[in-house]
Motif scaffolding. Sequence first.
Motif, PDB file in Angstrom:
ATOM      1  N   GLY A  56       0.781  -1.218   0.000  1.00 48.55           N
ATOM      2  CA  GLY A  56       0.000   0.000   0.000  1.00 48.55           C
ATOM      3  C   GLY A  56       0.813   1.267   0.000  1.00 48.55           C
ATOM      4  N   ASP A  57       0.103   2.350   0.261  1.00 52.87           N
ATOM      5  CA  ASP A  57       0.647   3.702   0.258  1.00 52.87           C
ATOM      6  C   ASP A  57       0.894   4.144   1.700  1.00 52.87           C
ATOM      7  OD1 ASP A  57       1.129   6.420   0.148  1.00 52.87           O
ATOM      8  OD2 ASP A  57      -0.762   6.925  -0.841  1.00 52.87           O
ATOM      9  N   PRO A  58       2.126   4.402   2.085  1.00 51.84           N
ATOM     10  CA  PRO A  58       2.414   4.759   3.474  1.00 51.84           C
ATOM     11  C   PRO A  58       1.765   6.065   3.926  1.00 51.84           C
ATOM     12  CG  PRO A  58       4.348   5.101   2.116  1.00 51.84           C
ATOM     13  CD  PRO A  58       3.331   4.401   1.257  1.00 51.84           C
ATOM     14  N   ASP A  59       1.364   6.913   2.988  1.00 51.01           N
ATOM     15  CA  ASP A  59       0.729   8.175   3.360  1.00 51.01           C
ATOM     16  C   ASP A  59      -0.786   8.051   3.506  1.00 51.01           C
ATOM     17  OD1 ASP A  59       3.071   9.789   3.548  1.00 51.01           O
ATOM     18  OD2 ASP A  59       3.213   9.699   1.363  1.00 51.01           O
ATOM     19  N   ASN A  60      -1.334   6.883   3.237  1.00 52.81           N
ATOM     20  CA  ASN A  60      -2.763   6.642   3.411  1.00 52.81           C
ATOM     21  C   ASN A  60      -2.981   6.088   4.820  1.00 52.81           C
ATOM     22  OD1 ASN A  60      -5.377   5.504   3.500  1.00 52.81           O
ATOM     23  ND2 ASN A  60      -5.367   5.145   1.298  1.00 52.81           N
ATOM     24  N   GLU A  61      -3.586   6.876   5.694  1.00 48.27           N
ATOM     25  CA  GLU A  61      -3.772   6.459   7.092  1.00 48.27           C
ATOM     26  C   GLU A  61      -4.675   5.248   7.231  1.00 48.27           C
ATOM     27  OE1 GLU A  61      -4.661   9.689   9.715  1.00 48.27           O
ATOM     28  OE2 GLU A  61      -3.011  10.897   8.953  1.00 48.27           O
ATOM     29  N   GLY A  62      -5.450   4.927   6.201  1.00 43.75           N
ATOM     30  CA  GLY A  62      -6.308   3.756   6.225  1.00 43.75           C
ATOM     31  C   GLY A  62      -5.580   2.464   5.917  1.00 43.75           C
ATOM     32  N   HIS A  63      -4.319   2.554   5.520  1.00 43.46           N
ATOM     33  CA  HIS A  63      -3.541   1.358   5.230  1.00 43.46           C
ATOM     34  C   HIS A  63      -2.915   0.852   6.535  1.00 43.46           C
ATOM     35  CE1 HIS A  63      -3.125   2.132   0.621  1.00 43.46           C
ATOM     36  NE2 HIS A  63      -4.368   2.179   1.048  1.00 43.46           N
ATOM     37  N   LEU A  64      -3.767   0.240   7.356  1.00 43.67           N
ATOM     38  CA  LEU A  64      -3.380  -0.164   8.712  1.00 43.67           C
ATOM     39  C   LEU A  64      -2.184  -1.102   8.750  1.00 43.67           C
ATOM     40  CD1 LEU A  64      -6.901  -0.718  10.331  1.00 43.67           C
ATOM     41  CD2 LEU A  64      -5.512   1.360  10.245  1.00 43.67           C
ATOM     42  N   ALA A  65      -2.065  -1.972   7.761  1.00 39.14           N
ATOM     43  CA  ALA A  65      -0.959  -2.932   7.771  1.00 39.14           C
ATOM     44  C   ALA A  65       0.401  -2.254   7.633  1.00 39.14           C
ATOM     45  CB  ALA A  65      -1.144  -3.978   6.668  1.00 39.14           C
ATOM     46  N   LEU A  66       0.423  -1.003   7.216  1.00 41.89           N
ATOM     47  CA  LEU A  66       1.682  -0.256   7.135  1.00 41.89           C
ATOM     48  C   LEU A  66       1.929   0.599   8.370  1.00 41.89           C
ATOM     49  CD1 LEU A  66       1.649   0.992   3.435  1.00 41.89           C
ATOM     50  CD2 LEU A  66       3.187  -0.694   4.447  1.00 41.89           C
ATOM     51  N   ARG A  67       0.912   0.864   9.141  1.00 43.88           N
ATOM     52  CA  ARG A  67       1.036   1.841  10.232  1.00 43.88           C
ATOM     53  C   ARG A  67       0.851   1.253  11.625  1.00 43.88           C
ATOM     54  NH1 ARG A  67       0.367   7.309   9.456  1.00 43.88           N
ATOM     55  NH2 ARG A  67       0.649   7.927   7.319  1.00 43.88           N
ATOM     56  N   ASP A  68       0.082   0.193  11.750  1.00 41.54           N
ATOM     57  CA  ASP A  68      -0.274  -0.336  13.068  1.00 41.54           C
ATOM     58  C   ASP A  68       0.428  -1.652  13.353  1.00 41.54           C
ATOM     59  OD1 ASP A  68      -1.941   1.809  13.403  1.00 41.54           O
ATOM     60  OD2 ASP A  68      -3.796   0.693  13.092  1.00 41.54           O
ATOM     61  N   GLU A  69       0.457  -1.998  14.621  1.00 42.71           N
ATOM     62  CA  GLU A  69       0.999  -3.272  15.064  1.00 42.71           C
ATOM     63  C   GLU A  69      -0.139  -4.281  15.034  1.00 42.71           C
ATOM     64  OE1 GLU A  69       3.960  -4.617  18.604  1.00 42.71           O
ATOM     65  OE2 GLU A  69       2.413  -3.171  19.094  1.00 42.71           O
ATOM     66  N   ILE A  70      -0.073  -5.218  14.109  1.00 49.23           N
ATOM     67  CA  ILE A  70      -1.112  -6.232  13.963  1.00 49.23           C
ATOM     68  C   ILE A  70      -0.564  -7.533  14.527  1.00 49.23           C
ATOM     69  CG2 ILE A  70      -2.549  -7.508  12.330  1.00 49.23           C
ATOM     70  CD1 ILE A  70      -2.330  -5.053  10.462  1.00 49.23           C
ATOM     71  N   PHE A  71      -1.221  -8.074  15.537  1.00 45.39           N
ATOM     72  CA  PHE A  71      -0.731  -9.285  16.192  1.00 45.39           C
ATOM     73  C   PHE A  71      -1.235 -10.514  15.456  1.00 45.39           C
ATOM     74  CE2 PHE A  71      -0.224  -6.142  19.518  1.00 45.39           C
ATOM     75  CZ  PHE A  71       1.050  -6.436  19.954  1.00 45.39           C
ATOM     76  N   GLY A  72      -0.617 -10.781  14.331  1.00 46.92           N
ATOM     77  CA  GLY A  72      -0.951 -11.925  13.502  1.00 46.92           C
ATOM     78  C   GLY A  72       0.064 -12.012  12.384  1.00 46.92           C
ATOM     79  N   PRO A  73      -0.063 -13.031  11.544  1.00 46.63           N
ATOM     80  CA  PRO A  73       0.913 -13.221  10.458  1.00 46.63           C
ATOM     81  C   PRO A  73       0.631 -12.280   9.284  1.00 46.63           C
ATOM     82  CG  PRO A  73      -0.743 -14.934  10.360  1.00 46.63           C
ATOM     83  CD  PRO A  73      -1.052 -14.110  11.601  1.00 46.63           C
ATOM     84  N   VAL A  74       0.774 -10.990   9.534  1.00 47.00           N
ATOM     85  CA  VAL A  74       0.452  -9.968   8.540  1.00 47.00           C
ATOM     86  C   VAL A  74       1.618  -8.991   8.424  1.00 47.00           C
ATOM     87  CG1 VAL A  74      -1.130  -8.086   7.935  1.00 47.00           C
ATOM     88  CG2 VAL A  74      -1.994 -10.110   9.144  1.00 47.00           C
ATOM     89  N   VAL A  75       1.995  -8.684   7.196  1.00 53.11           N
ATOM     90  CA  VAL A  75       3.023  -7.686   6.963  1.00 53.11           C
ATOM     91  C   VAL A  75       2.534  -6.728   5.879  1.00 53.11           C
ATOM     92  CG1 VAL A  75       4.318  -9.062   5.263  1.00 53.11           C
ATOM     93  CG2 VAL A  75       5.489  -7.286   6.553  1.00 53.11           C
ATOM     94  N   GLY A  76       2.796  -5.457   6.102  1.00 51.29           N
ATOM     95  CA  GLY A  76       2.505  -4.443   5.105  1.00 51.29           C
ATOM     96  C   GLY A  76       3.787  -4.055   4.405  1.00 51.29           C
ATOM     97  N   ALA A  77       3.723  -3.858   3.111  1.00 45.95           N
ATOM     98  CA  ALA A  77       4.903  -3.489   2.332  1.00 45.95           C
ATOM     99  C   ALA A  77       4.565  -2.306   1.436  1.00 45.95           C
ATOM    100  CB  ALA A  77       5.360  -4.670   1.480  1.00 45.95           C
TER     101      ALA A  77
END
Length: 163
Positions: A41-62
Amino acid sequence: SVLRAISTSGANGMYLLVGGERLTDGDLQYGHFLQPTVLEGDPDNEGHLALRDEIFGPVVGACRVPNLAEAIRVTNLVSHRHAAAIFTDSIRAMDEFEEGALAGMIHVCNLTAGGDPQTEFGGMGGDTSIGNREMGPHAMDTFLWDQTFDENRRGAVLAAGAR
Protein backbone atom coordinates in the motif's frame (compact mmCIF):
# COMPACT_ATOMS: atom_id res chain seq x y z
CA SER A 1 -9.00 -8.29 15.26
CA VAL A 2 -6.44 -9.36 12.68
CA LEU A 3 -9.09 -10.12 10.05
CA ARG A 4 -10.66 -6.70 10.61
CA ALA A 5 -7.27 -5.00 10.11
CA ILE A 6 -6.80 -6.90 6.83
CA SER A 7 -10.33 -6.06 5.71
CA THR A 8 -9.98 -2.36 6.64
CA SER A 9 -6.63 -2.13 4.87
CA GLY A 10 -8.13 -3.71 1.75
CA ALA A 11 -11.22 -1.48 1.85
CA ASN A 12 -8.91 1.54 1.99
CA GLY A 13 -6.99 0.52 -1.12
CA MET A 14 -4.20 -1.83 -0.01
CA TYR A 15 -3.46 -4.67 -2.43
CA LEU A 16 -3.68 -8.18 -1.00
CA LEU A 17 -0.62 -9.92 -2.47
CA VAL A 18 -1.02 -13.25 -0.67
CA GLY A 19 -3.04 -14.83 2.17
CA GLY A 20 -5.64 -13.00 4.19
CA GLU A 21 -7.99 -15.91 4.83
CA ARG A 22 -8.82 -17.79 8.00
CA LEU A 23 -7.71 -21.45 7.89
CA THR A 24 -10.60 -23.83 8.67
CA ASP A 25 -9.63 -27.22 7.21
CA GLY A 26 -9.82 -30.14 9.64
CA ASP A 27 -8.82 -29.34 13.21
CA LEU A 28 -7.85 -25.79 12.20
CA GLN A 29 -11.54 -24.91 12.42
CA TYR A 30 -11.28 -25.08 16.22
CA GLY A 31 -8.61 -22.41 16.54
CA HIS A 32 -7.71 -18.99 15.28
CA PHE A 33 -5.43 -19.75 12.35
CA LEU A 34 -4.72 -17.37 9.48
CA GLN A 35 -2.79 -17.66 6.25
CA PRO A 36 0.42 -15.60 6.24
CA THR A 37 -0.63 -12.32 4.67
CA VAL A 38 1.21 -9.66 2.67
CA LEU A 39 -0.46 -6.36 1.76
CA GLU A 40 1.04 -3.60 -0.36
CA GLY A 41 0.00 0.00 0.00
CA ASP A 42 0.65 3.70 0.26
CA PRO A 43 2.41 4.76 3.47
CA ASP A 44 0.73 8.17 3.36
CA ASN A 45 -2.76 6.64 3.41
CA GLU A 46 -3.77 6.46 7.09
CA GLY A 47 -6.31 3.76 6.22
CA HIS A 48 -3.54 1.36 5.23
CA LEU A 49 -3.38 -0.16 8.71
CA ALA A 50 -0.96 -2.93 7.77
CA LEU A 51 1.68 -0.26 7.13
CA ARG A 52 1.04 1.84 10.23
CA ASP A 53 -0.27 -0.34 13.07
CA GLU A 54 1.00 -3.27 15.06
CA ILE A 55 -1.11 -6.23 13.96
CA PHE A 56 -0.73 -9.28 16.19
CA GLY A 57 -0.95 -11.93 13.50
CA PRO A 58 0.91 -13.22 10.46
CA VAL A 59 0.45 -9.97 8.54
CA VAL A 60 3.02 -7.69 6.96
CA GLY A 61 2.51 -4.44 5.10
CA ALA A 62 4.90 -3.49 2.33
CA CYS A 63 5.42 -0.42 0.17
CA ARG A 64 7.83 0.68 -2.52
CA VAL A 65 10.06 3.70 -1.97
CA PRO A 66 12.45 5.40 -4.42
CA ASN A 67 15.38 6.05 -2.07
CA LEU A 68 16.81 5.76 1.44
CA ALA A 69 15.51 9.13 2.62
CA GLU A 70 11.97 8.09 1.74
CA ALA A 71 12.47 4.69 3.40
CA ILE A 72 13.48 6.43 6.63
CA ARG A 73 10.50 8.81 6.41
CA VAL A 74 8.11 5.87 5.90
CA THR A 75 9.74 3.93 8.76
CA ASN A 76 9.03 6.84 11.09
CA LEU A 77 5.30 6.92 10.17
CA VAL A 78 4.64 3.66 12.04
CA SER A 79 2.78 4.24 15.31
CA HIS A 80 4.75 1.98 17.68
CA ARG A 81 8.25 1.90 16.14
CA HIS A 82 9.55 -1.02 18.19
CA ALA A 83 12.10 -2.20 15.60
CA ALA A 84 13.41 -1.27 12.15
CA ALA A 85 15.90 -2.97 9.84
CA ILE A 86 17.98 -2.21 6.78
CA PHE A 87 19.72 -4.69 4.49
CA THR A 88 22.53 -3.06 2.53
CA ASP A 89 26.24 -3.30 1.80
CA SER A 90 26.65 0.48 1.99
CA ILE A 91 28.26 1.78 5.19
CA ARG A 92 26.85 5.24 4.35
CA ALA A 93 23.31 3.83 4.12
CA MET A 94 23.76 1.95 7.41
CA ASP A 95 24.88 5.11 9.17
CA GLU A 96 22.08 7.24 7.67
CA PHE A 97 19.46 4.68 8.66
CA GLU A 98 20.80 4.43 12.21
CA GLU A 99 20.74 8.24 12.53
CA GLY A 100 17.33 8.78 10.97
CA ALA A 101 15.15 5.80 11.87
CA LEU A 102 13.21 6.33 15.10
CA ALA A 103 12.81 2.86 16.58
CA GLY A 104 13.61 1.20 19.88
CA MET A 105 15.83 -1.36 18.11
CA ILE A 106 17.73 -0.76 14.88
CA HIS A 107 18.94 -3.84 13.00
CA VAL A 108 21.53 -3.70 10.21
CA CYS A 109 21.72 -6.76 7.94
CA ASN A 110 19.93 -8.83 10.58
CA LEU A 111 16.37 -9.88 11.29
CA THR A 112 14.17 -7.80 13.62
CA ALA A 113 13.43 -10.73 15.93
CA GLY A 114 14.85 -10.53 19.44
CA GLY A 115 16.52 -7.80 21.38
CA ASP A 116 19.19 -7.20 23.96
CA PRO A 117 17.96 -8.52 27.33
CA GLN A 118 20.12 -5.96 29.16
CA THR A 119 18.26 -2.98 27.73
CA GLU A 120 14.68 -1.92 28.25
CA PHE A 121 12.26 -2.52 25.43
CA GLY A 122 9.51 -0.31 24.12
CA GLY A 123 8.69 1.58 20.98
CA MET A 124 9.63 5.16 20.28
CA GLY A 125 6.21 6.01 18.90
CA GLY A 126 3.57 7.99 20.76
CA ASP A 127 1.35 4.91 20.94
CA THR A 128 3.52 2.10 22.25
CA SER A 129 1.50 -1.05 22.80
CA ILE A 130 3.17 -2.24 25.99
CA GLY A 131 2.82 0.92 28.04
CA ASN A 132 5.80 1.59 30.30
CA ARG A 133 9.08 0.08 29.28
CA GLU A 134 10.27 -3.12 30.86
CA MET A 135 12.82 -2.69 33.69
CA GLY A 136 11.03 0.34 35.10
CA PRO A 137 11.40 4.10 34.71
CA HIS A 138 14.98 4.31 36.00
CA ALA A 139 16.46 2.00 33.36
CA MET A 140 16.91 5.01 31.09
CA ASP A 141 19.42 6.52 33.51
CA THR A 142 21.97 3.84 32.60
CA PHE A 143 21.92 4.32 28.83
CA LEU A 144 23.20 7.07 26.57
CA TRP A 145 20.76 6.35 23.73
CA ASP A 146 17.25 5.02 23.56
CA GLN A 147 18.16 2.53 20.82
CA THR A 148 19.77 -0.85 20.33
CA PHE A 149 21.96 -1.16 17.23
CA ASP A 150 22.31 -4.68 15.85
CA GLU A 151 24.82 -4.67 13.02
CA ASN A 152 26.16 -7.43 10.85
CA ARG A 153 28.44 -5.52 8.49
CA ARG A 154 29.55 -8.73 6.80
CA GLY A 155 26.27 -8.50 4.85
CA ALA A 156 24.99 -12.04 5.34
CA VAL A 157 21.99 -12.80 7.51
CA LEU A 158 23.06 -15.05 10.35
CA ALA A 159 20.98 -18.15 11.01
CA ALA A 160 19.73 -18.70 14.56
CA GLY A 161 22.51 -20.28 16.61
CA ALA A 162 25.20 -19.64 13.96
CA ARG A 163 28.52 -18.25 15.07
